[in-house]
Write an enzyme that holds these catalytic residues in place. Structure first.
Site, PDB file in Angstrom:
ATOM      1  N   VAL A 545      33.162  38.728 -13.629  1.00 19.95           N
ATOM      2  CA  VAL A 545      32.487  39.612 -14.574  1.00 19.95           C
ATOM      3  C   VAL A 545      31.943  40.815 -13.813  1.00 19.95           C
ATOM      4  O   VAL A 545      31.260  40.667 -12.790  1.00 19.95           O
ATOM      5  CB  VAL A 545      31.346  38.877 -15.309  1.00 19.95           C
ATOM      6  CG1 VAL A 545      30.678  39.818 -16.315  1.00 19.95           C
ATOM      7  CG2 VAL A 545      31.875  37.641 -16.022  1.00 19.95           C
ATOM      8  N   ASP A 657      31.465  23.937 -21.534  1.00 28.78           N
ATOM      9  CA  ASP A 657      30.947  24.334 -20.218  1.00 28.78           C
ATOM     10  C   ASP A 657      29.529  24.884 -20.345  1.00 28.78           C
ATOM     11  O   ASP A 657      29.217  25.966 -19.850  1.00 28.78           O
ATOM     12  CB  ASP A 657      31.872  25.371 -19.578  1.00 28.78           C
ATOM     13  CG  ASP A 657      31.656  25.480 -18.057  1.00 28.78           C
ATOM     14  OD1 ASP A 657      31.072  24.544 -17.476  1.00 28.78           O
ATOM     15  OD2 ASP A 657      32.068  26.495 -17.473  1.00 28.78           O
TER      16      ASP A 657
END
Length: 832
Positions: A545, A657
């Site tokens: 990211v 997750d």
């Protein structure tokens, strides 16, 4: 709101006749000595049991659903359905079920006691006493006697005195006692209907708040006996062998609720009520079924409401109609699906993105061609209208709704009044009747203009381009960028845009995205925005990211987060499509918002809003610790976000997750769940999904390693681990201290050392009641047996203090899995 129990309250009548078969007995003539026990076994649907002398009834553990736990029950043993007539309602678990290997034992001091495989007590019939023996009678009653002779009638406890959802002949209801419905046929949680003999002697049938199922939270009253005369009140509801049911009053007079039944003359019938106290006669021979209204408690039309509170027989957006024997039937309208496919009486959810009244969406919403109507003839929703018009014809009525962003449906009176009523979602008290004088027109998004989120096999057949378009059309809430946004473009990016325009499919997707304020970016645009991907914010299992800056109208810049998938393979492709599809369909204050995406050649990127306070991991694992009040608020907010994914989307979403690194904080420290790359859509008509093992070490539920069905309970497990991290401000796996947090936390709880979890945290130390509650909730969430874990709705309610939190058992009684030094890592990985 609301699910109607598939079995409101069972009232079962049996004519005791001599039986001609002798069944093998686990006990002698129904007598159970102290020390006898039964064990719940996975090897068979019905575990070993004790039988009544005639063999009509059995007592033991029952497994209702393949992936759930067991319930201690009494059931009819001579019919194929093995219908349950009593169950241990107060089991000390959030689900009402107990795990495989649990044992019920008849003890001298507690009577019937249920313990899990580790010996942790889950439920007991008595808080104290001196039990000499138990007896299982031919009328289905399990009785515990005090020391002495059974003939002395020294009864300490009986199942008849502690009814659940069924009443058997010879079983009476005392003042202050009640029958409570089950949530559904396969759910043993308390439902929302109650038949109660009130303290004043009045027999009443109530509808309760579906969320709380509390006797003090009454919505509708269907029946009352009016036997509350102070001089001659009702003292007992009697159900005798002749099929007569009456309220016995103080002066021995009877208020007859149901007369003797002539069908009792046939050979051994069973009466089992379903729906709204409607009876079905099932003879033992199972050759015929006869139906009718039982107790006289049924209205002529159980679909017809008497007040605006609650949602009567069927849930919100659900339509009630009467079938055979006046039984309510519930059916979702076209373009709606059941929220819980196993509960036909529950709420219905739209399979399309509903119109909104946000100012930024009014341009698109003003186009009446985006919407159309489905017609429901002779159907009415009598409550919740916010405007009405007289002397409107049908077309004018519908036109007024099309131009009104608040309007979800209109009811048009087909009688002489020609009246038009506007309704908002959710619609309640839906009723369809052959004699109805109204038609309903529900506003839905026009399929010919835009695809919508779908469920079932149809969804699987959509290719990626169509899915992308439908997702984009479903994301009008994401309004960070206006269609008038002008971006700085280099010559390279302009050329790429020209090349991209040659791709008809890509052009269509871009046009659709721009119309709805979601952008399809080129690689060049995102490379420029991220300064050639130089400022890294974080790394995940499949991508990195980066921080980026996009110019918007007026020359100002907006900060964004760009997730770049760094490897192109089958899993990456699946992750990319899942993430765009999932995030594009949801909007919730505790979920990250999607801005746009890039799918150019081998470059796949997703653009999110930028949240300035970083991840929850950075927030928690720092010194000094964050405030306890902030941590509590964050814990509840994250739970609400996961609850939205599991229960409030049109399709259930499993994140797979959940961890602090995937929780981002905005400027006000409001948490938002991110990184749906590992999310799996669980279609509404499915109960579980099998998939590759996904997640992060330390947060992964045990069933991932057992090739077991994966359900939303994997997220519950991960949340439980993270809740402990929020309480303790310690990582799930601490390499420095060589500590596994879940093991340490349970040891501290078991040994009464909870203060060790919050050492040097004076704010939390002053609120140990909440600390203890949160730790107990976390331990329930991380139970190795997934059937023992609560769902996220229960978790949220426990966090908010709405429902009680019982002491949890050891979460890992069977586990042989240990973390090696190499595996003691909290780095995100894909486990295979």
């Amino acid at each position: 709101m609301g699910s109607l129990s598939c079995s409101i309250i069972h009232l079962v009548l049996i004519l005791q006749l001599q039986t001609f078969f002798v069944f093998s007995q686990n006990i002698r003539n129904g007598s159970v000595p102290v020390g006898e026990s039964l064990t719940a076994s996975e090897s068979q649907q019905i575990s070993s049991s004790w039988r009544s002398p005639s063999g009509d009834f059995a007592f033991g553990f029952r497994k209702i659903q393949p992936n759930d736990g067991f319930t201690l029950s009494i059931w009819f043993d001579k019919i194929s359905d093995k219908t349950i007539v009593w169950h241990a309602q107060a089991v000390n678990t959030t689900t009402g079920l107990v795990p495989n290997g649990s044992k019920v034992t008849l003890t001298a001091d507690g009577g019937l006691v249920i313990a899990d495989p580790r010996g942790q007590e889950l439920w007991r019939a008595l808080s104290g006493g001196s039990v000499s023996r138990g007896r299982f009678t031919d009328d289905g009653n399990f009785v515990l006697f005090r020391d002495g002779s059974e003939d002395s009638d020294e009864v300490l406890w009986s199942s008849f005195e502690n009814p659940t959802d069924t009443l058997l002949p010879n079983q009476n209801i005392e003042v202050g006692r009640n029958l409570s419905s089950r949530r559904t046929e396969t759910s043993f949680k308390k439902g929302r209907f109650s038949l109660r003999l009130e303290d004043d002697g009045n027999l009443q049938l109530h509808s309760l708040n579906a969320e709380t199922a509390s006797e003090s939270d009454i919505y509708s009253q269907y029946y009352e006996s009016n036997t509350n005369d102070p001089n001659n009140p009702g003292i007992q509801l009697v159900f005798n062998q002749s099929g007569e049911i009456y309220v016995l009053q103080r002066n021995n007079s009877r208020f007859v609720v149901k007369d003797r039944d002539p069908d009792f003359s046939i050979a051994a019938p069973f009466y089992i009520s379903t729906g709204f106290l409607l009876s079905t006669i099932i003879p033992k021979e199972a050759r015929r079924i006869v139906g009718g209204c039982l107790l006289g408690l049924c209205r002529d039309n159980m679909c017809s409401p008497d007040d605006a509170l609650g949602n009567m027989a069927c849930g919100y957006n659900n339509i009630c109609s009467l079938g055979n024997n006046k039984r309510p039937k519930c059916e979702c309208p076209e373009r709606f699906v059941l929220k819980d496919p196993s509960n036909e009486y529950g709420d219905c959810l739209p399979d399309f993105e509903m119109q909104t009244c946000r100012p930024e969406n009014q341009t698109a919403n003003s186009d009446v061609n985006l919407y159309e109507f489905i017609t429901l003839e002779k159907t009415n929703w009598p409550f919740g209208d916010y405007e009405s018009y007289a002397n409107y014809d049908e077309e004018r009525c519908k036109a007024s709704c099309l131009s009104d962003c608040l309007c979800a449906a209109v009811i048009f009176g087909t009688n002489r009044d020609l009246k038009c009523w506007k309704k908002k979602f959710p619609l309640s008290h839906g009723e369809r009747s052959p004699r109805g004088d109204s038609d309903t027109f529900i506003k839905v998004r026009n399929r010919s203009i835009a695809d919508v989120p779908v469920t079932g096999n149809r969804a699987k057949k959509l290719d990626w381009l169509i899915i992308a378009c439908s997702v984009l059309l479903g994301t009008s809430a994401f309004v960070i960028f206006d269609t008038s946004c002008s971006y700085r473009k280099t010559k390279k990016s302009k050329n790429m845009m020209k090349n991209q325009a040659r791709d008809i499919g890509r052009t269509t997707a871009t046009t659709t995205a721009n119309e709805l304020n979601l952008r399809v970016f080129t690689y060049g645009e995102l490379a420029e925005a991220t300064r050639d991907f130089t400022e890294e914010l974080g790394r995940g299992a499949f991508g990195i990211v980066y921080k980026g800056y996009l110019e918007v109208a007026g020359g100002s810049e907006v900060t964004v987060a760009v997730k770049k998938l760094d490897r192109l393979d089958l899993d990456n492709e699946k992750e990319f499509k899942n993430e765009v599809k999932v995030i594009g369909q949801i909007h919730h204050k505790n979920l990250v918002r999607l801005i746009g995406f890039c799918n150019e050649g081998q470059s796949q990127m997703i653009v999110y809003e930028f949240l300035p306070q970083g991840t929850l991991a950075n927030f928690l694992f720092r010194r000094p610790r964050p405030s306890w009040e902030d941590r509590k608020n964050i814990a509840v907010a994250i739970a609400r976000g996961i609850l939205y994914l599991h229960e409030e989307c049109s399709e259930q979403i499993i994140h797979c997750d959940i961890k602090p690194q995937n929780i981002l904080l905005d400027e006000y420290y409001t948490p938002r769940i991110s990184d749906f790359g590992l999310a799996k859509l669980l279609l509404m008509n499915q109960t579980y999904t099998l998939t590759n093992i996904r997640g992060t070490k330390g947060y992964v539920a045990p069933e991932w390693f057992r090739n077991s069905p994966i359900t939303s309970k994997v997220d519950v497990y991960s949340y439980g681990v993270m809740l402990l991290e929020i309480v303790c401000c310690k990582k799930a796996v601490d390499l420095e201290d060589n500590v596994i947090l879940i093991n340490w936390a349970y040891d501290c709880f078991r040994q009464g050392r909870l203060e060790d979890l919050t050492e040097d945290d004076s704010e939390a130390m002053n609120d140990m009641e909440t600390v203890e509650r949160y730790v107990k909730i976390a331990i329930w969430c991380i139970q190795e047996e997934h059937g023992m874990r609560p769902n996220m709705r229960n978790v949220t309610q426990m966090l908010e203090g709405v429902i009680q939190v019982f002491d949890p058992p050891n979460p890992s009684p069977y586990s042989t899995f240990t973390w090696s030094d190499e595996s003691l890592s909290s780095d995100p990985v894909s486990l295979v």
